[in-house]
Design a protein around this motif. Structure first.
Motif, PDB file in Angstrom:
ATOM      1  N   UNK A   1       1.017  -1.267   0.051  1.00 51.76           N
ATOM      2  CA  UNK A   1       0.017  -0.006   0.106  1.00 51.76           C
ATOM      3  C   UNK A   1       0.996   1.419  -0.075  1.00 51.76           C
ATOM      4  N   UNK A   2       0.315   2.406  -0.224  1.00 51.84           N
ATOM      5  CA  UNK A   2       0.791   3.684  -0.375  1.00 51.84           C
ATOM      6  C   UNK A   2       1.622   3.787   1.173  1.00 51.84           C
ATOM      7  N   UNK A   3       2.535   4.691   1.134  1.00 48.48           N
ATOM      8  CA  UNK A   3       3.365   5.061   2.291  1.00 48.48           C
ATOM      9  C   UNK A   3       2.530   5.573   3.377  1.00 48.48           C
ATOM     10  N   UNK A   4       2.808   5.451   4.582  1.00 42.58           N
ATOM     11  CA  UNK A   4       2.138   5.976   5.632  1.00 42.58           C
ATOM     12  C   UNK A   4       2.610   7.360   5.907  1.00 42.58           C
ATOM     13  N   UNK A   5       1.637   8.096   6.403  1.00 38.73           N
ATOM     14  CA  UNK A   5       1.927   9.770   6.461  1.00 38.73           C
ATOM     15  C   UNK A   5       1.910  10.148   8.227  1.00 38.73           C
ATOM     16  N   UNK A   6       2.603  11.184   8.563  1.00 45.21           N
ATOM     17  CA  UNK A   6       2.637  11.324   9.737  1.00 45.21           C
ATOM     18  C   UNK A   6       2.855  12.980   9.895  1.00 45.21           C
ATOM     19  N   UNK A   7       1.715  13.605  10.151  1.00 49.72           N
ATOM     20  CA  UNK A   7       1.866  15.318  10.262  1.00 49.72           C
ATOM     21  C   UNK A   7       1.138  15.872  11.416  1.00 49.72           C
ATOM     22  N   UNK A   8       1.545  16.998  11.625  1.00 47.95           N
ATOM     23  CA  UNK A   8       0.610  17.799  12.848  1.00 47.95           C
ATOM     24  C   UNK A   8      -0.217  18.788  11.997  1.00 47.95           C
ATOM     25  N   UNK A   9      -1.491  18.897  12.330  1.00 51.64           N
ATOM     26  CA  UNK A   9      -2.421  19.704  11.917  1.00 51.64           C
ATOM     27  C   UNK A   9      -2.535  21.063  12.622  1.00 51.64           C
ATOM     28  N   UNK A  10      -1.997  22.339  11.914  1.00 51.72           N
ATOM     29  CA  UNK A  10      -1.866  23.400  12.867  1.00 51.72           C
ATOM     30  C   UNK A  10      -3.082  24.193  12.892  1.00 51.72           C
ATOM     31  N   UNK A  11      -3.192  25.299  14.006  1.00 56.09           N
ATOM     32  CA  UNK A  11      -4.407  25.948  13.955  1.00 56.09           C
ATOM     33  C   UNK A  11      -4.952  26.578  12.921  1.00 56.09           C
ATOM     34  N   UNK A  12      -4.036  26.740  12.035  1.00 59.43           N
ATOM     35  CA  UNK A  12      -4.737  27.492  10.649  1.00 59.43           C
ATOM     36  C   UNK A  12      -4.996  26.530   9.804  1.00 59.43           C
ATOM     37  N   UNK A  13      -4.944  25.194   9.942  1.00 63.97           N
ATOM     38  CA  UNK A  13      -5.452  24.216   8.955  1.00 63.97           C
ATOM     39  C   UNK A  13      -4.254  23.831   8.216  1.00 63.97           C
ATOM     40  N   UNK A  14      -3.110  24.281   8.157  1.00 65.44           N
ATOM     41  CA  UNK A  14      -1.951  23.817   7.414  1.00 65.44           C
ATOM     42  C   UNK A  14      -1.245  22.362   8.145  1.00 65.44           C
ATOM     43  N   UNK A  15      -0.534  21.671   7.290  1.00 60.71           N
ATOM     44  CA  UNK A  15       0.237  20.723   7.762  1.00 60.71           C
ATOM     45  C   UNK A  15       1.563  20.733   7.961  1.00 60.71           C
ATOM     46  N   UNK A  16       2.348  20.309   8.792  1.00 61.14           N
ATOM     47  CA  UNK A  16       3.740  20.427   9.170  1.00 61.14           C
ATOM     48  C   UNK A  16       4.353  19.095   9.978  1.00 61.14           C
ATOM     49  N   UNK A  17       5.453  18.977  10.029  1.00 60.82           N
ATOM     50  CA  UNK A  17       6.095  17.715  10.568  1.00 60.82           C
ATOM     51  C   UNK A  17       6.735  18.336  11.716  1.00 60.82           C
ATOM     52  N   UNK A  18       6.915  19.753  11.930  1.00 63.92           N
ATOM     53  CA  UNK A  18       7.473  20.395  13.185  1.00 63.92           C
ATOM     54  C   UNK A  18       6.512  21.477  13.574  1.00 63.92           C
ATOM     55  N   UNK A  19       6.372  21.425  15.162  1.00 60.70           N
ATOM     56  CA  UNK A  19       5.569  22.406  15.584  1.00 60.70           C
ATOM     57  C   UNK A  19       6.326  23.127  16.839  1.00 60.70           C
ATOM     58  N   UNK A  20       5.737  24.131  17.360  1.00 58.51           N
ATOM     59  CA  UNK A  20       6.251  24.381  18.790  1.00 58.51           C
ATOM     60  C   UNK A  20       5.087  24.771  19.635  1.00 58.51           C
ATOM     61  N   UNK A  21       5.263  24.994  20.958  1.00 61.30           N
ATOM     62  CA  UNK A  21       4.320  25.231  21.843  1.00 61.30           C
ATOM     63  C   UNK A  21       4.931  25.328  23.272  1.00 61.30           C
ATOM     64  N   UNK A  22       3.628  25.818  24.285  1.00 62.06           N
ATOM     65  CA  UNK A  22       4.095  25.969  25.433  1.00 62.06           C
ATOM     66  C   UNK A  22       3.413  24.800  26.308  1.00 62.06           C
TER      67      UNK A  22
END
Length: 638
Positions: free
Chosen positions: A197-218
């Motif tokens: 099957x196609x590759x697995x994906x792992x992302x963070x869904x940011x508050x504005x709806x964009x996707x990324x693999x890196x985020x910051x927070x408190x």
């Protein structure tokens, strides 16, 4: 009388037995009152494509020039990612030299491999490629009896699987100035059963709806994760039994997702959703596994179950979180082995909060995912099991992907308060903090003097004021990336209060970061290992030294008395003993050194100090006036 008509010879004529076109006619001839049925003679035209340009397709290599003489793969099934080398060969059978123009293009379902177009007569060939990857070869002065082969490569894309008839087809156009030819057509059926099957994906869904693999927070901020699989219904599974090299098109029975979060994340238990083929399923039931204590969930709609899940917090002997595990099983076939879905995407989404165990800066806080699948009838990989929760890898799995990882960073701010005159650390300085928007930052004290955790205003023990410790140090852990303002509200005794605020900036770069060390006292509790426990005991073994301190040791081959295991660092009691140690740890903080000058601070404008200042000043002025008048009166008396 003569009747004529024209026909065009088609490519299919090449497949006729004996490669010969035959034709005759039936006639009805009327003479007077009589009609006669007659049959004409048969005419024959042999067909031969050997004099026309020839098209072929070869299995592509790193050097397409080497593929020209390799075996043809015309008619062979190909799959996504395969490289194909197309060749067109022309031989000049004219009486004179000719200029030959050949035109071709990557067929639907493929993309051109950059730099792969060439010719066996490179010195006399010009190759041009337009913006749409249409390729033109011009061969100058090709001598009578000479031949040329031009070539180029393509890569088979996923789009090839959706072509009508699932076949990649290609031909070319050749012109020698006298004749224009369309070559024979080569064909390659495409595989509708990819290797995996196609590759697995792992992302963070940011508050504005964009996707990324890196985020910051408190500390306390939420992070939304999405794990996806580009799932297929049928898979090509090889080596079903020992020494069996055949390939079978098998129906997927289950998909499995494994996810592991670092201890700096706390799951929000009500946040899970499972989406299959754009239909979202929520949790319809929750339970607890009696063996492991894992929390179990069922995804579905009404009474229909589409998948199950467990979550498990793995802890050490001290009760500290090591990681949080998530295991999901998604049903992909019914009881009869028939597929429940077409090829589609699977998405598992959930939310976690950043907690006080989060790593500060450095390598960040990781969240990992892999997946596996099983097929109907004969495949049994390591599936998520709430009775034995783990994050499997290697030989435990059959078809797992490479691990996919996201990282979330949180930061720390540091203050080092010193004397401007002597450089010595100053304790007792008090500060307030604000973020870039001017909002007050609240903090809660930790067990370590001078170290605070960022928190919300409503948190128990929250304060807006922090105080430097005996080392002149203040550390605030768990702030988000950004710029912060600190204001001194109380100076150390004997020093002047700062009049201007100080700016600190937490950034992704570590260039402004310094490592600050803090320490804390930990009490470790130990229990004796009994003889009945010894054989199966797989933990760390301790013995007592001559001072009564527990030290780590290698497990002996045979049981002896005096062997211990650590059962807790603070929450248990034991008659067997305990050891108290001081543990030092480092925090990477964006730090600033602040100096205070010795002296007395003037009262602040507008405060009660100003009022007192005015009163004292007024008294002094009044006293001076009284003294002046008294002196004048005394002079008059004299």
């Amino acid at each position: 009388m003569e009747a004529t008509f024209d026909v065009t010879v088609l490519e299919i004529a090449l497949s006729i037995t004996d490669k010969t076109i035959v034709n005759d006619a039936d006639l009805d001839v009327t003479l007077g009152e009589n009609t006669y049925k007659l049959k004409t003679n048969t005419v024959k035209n042999p067909v031969d494509d050997e004099d026309e340009p020839q098209k072929d397709v070869k299995s592509g290599s790193d050097d397409p020039a080497n593929d020209v003489n390799s075996a043809s793969i015309d008619g062979v099934k190909v799959a996504e990612g395969d490289i194909l080398t197309y060749t067109i060969t022309y031989e000049n059978k004219e009486a004179d030299a000719v200029d030959v123009t050949i035109k071709d293009a990557p067929p639907t379902g493929t993309v051109y491999v950059a730099g792969s177009a060439g010719s066996t007569l490179s010195d006399s060939t010009t190759v041009t490629i337009d913006a749409d990857n249409n390729i033109t070869w011009v061969i100058r002065d090709l001598a009578t009896g000479s031949s040329v082969t031009v070539y180029f490569q393509v890569e088979v894309t996923k789009a090839a699987l959706s072509i009508i008839d699932q076949t990649i087809v290609n031909d070319a156009e050749v012109s020698d100035g006298k004749n224009t030819y369309t070559t024979n057509t080569v064909k390659n059926p495409t595989s509708d059963t990819p290797e995996n099957p196609g590759d697995v994906g792992k992302v963070i869904i940011n508050a504005d709806g964009t996707e990324s693999t890196v985020s910051t927070g408190a500390f306390g901020d939420t992070v939304t994760f999405d794990v996806s699989i580009d799932a297929v219904n049928l898979v090509a599974d090889e080596g079903r039994i020992t020494n069996d090299t055949n390939t079978y098109n098998d129906q997927v029975a289950y998909y499995y997702i494994y996810d592991q979060m670092d201890p700096g994340f706390t799951l929000m238990t009500g946040s899970f959703t499972l989406t299959i083929n754009n239909v979202t399923y929520d949790i319809i039931s929750t339970g607890t596994d009696v063996t492991s204590g894992a929390t179990t969930y069922t995804f579905g709609a009404g009474t229909t179950t589409v998948g199950t899940m467990y979550t498990y917090v793995n802890t050490d002997a001290d009760g500290n979180t090591i990681n949080t595990l998530i295991g999901v099983t998604i049903y992909w076939a019914d009881a009869d082995g028939n597929g429940l879905y077409s090829d589609c995407e699977i998405h598992l989404t959930y939310t976690a909060t950043i907690n006080e165990n989060a790593a500060i800066a450095g390598s960040g806080n990781l969240n990992r995912a892999i997946y596996d699948y099983s097929v109907v009838g004969h495949d049994n990989p390591e599936e998520p099991d709430p009775e034995d929760p783990k994050y499997p890898s290697g030989s435990d799995l059959n078809h797992e992907t490479e691990e996919r990882t996201t990282v979330t960073y949180t930061y720390a701010l540091g203050i080092y308060k010193i004397s401007a005159e002597t450089g010595e650390a100053l304790s007792g300085a008090e500060f307030t903090f604000a973020d870039a928007g001017g909002n007050t930052i609240y903090m809660a004290e930790t067990d370590v003097d001078g170290v605070y955790n960022y928190c919300s205003a409503g948190t128990t023990g929250a304060t807006d004021t922090v105080v430097s410790n005996s080392d002149g140090q203040i550390i605030i852990k768990g702030v988000d990336i950004g710029t912060y303002t600190l204001t001194e509200v109380k100076a150390p005794k004997g020093y002047v209060l700062l009049t201007d605020p100080v700016m600190l900036k937490a950034t992704m770069s570590s260039s402004a970061a310094t490592t600050v060390k803090s320490s804390t006292t930990v009490t470790r509790i130990f229990d004796a290992i009994t003889e009945s426990e010894f054989a199966a005991f797989a933990g760390t073994v301790y013995t007592k030294d001559e001072d009564g301190t527990f030290v780590e040791t290698e497990k002996p081959a045979v049981y002896t008395s005096g062997l211990y295991q650590m059962v807790s660092s603070s929450t248990s009691t034991s008659e067997d003993g305990q050891t108290t140690v001081t543990e030092t740890y480092a925090i990477e903080a964006t730090s600033v050194t602040i100096e205070n000058a010795a002296g007395i601070s003037l009262p602040s404008t507008g405060g009660i100090g100003t009022t007192i200042f005015y009163i004292i000043g007024g008294i002094l002025v009044f006293g001076a006036v009284v003294l002046l008048i008294t002196r004048k009166r005394m002079k008059k008396i004299d």
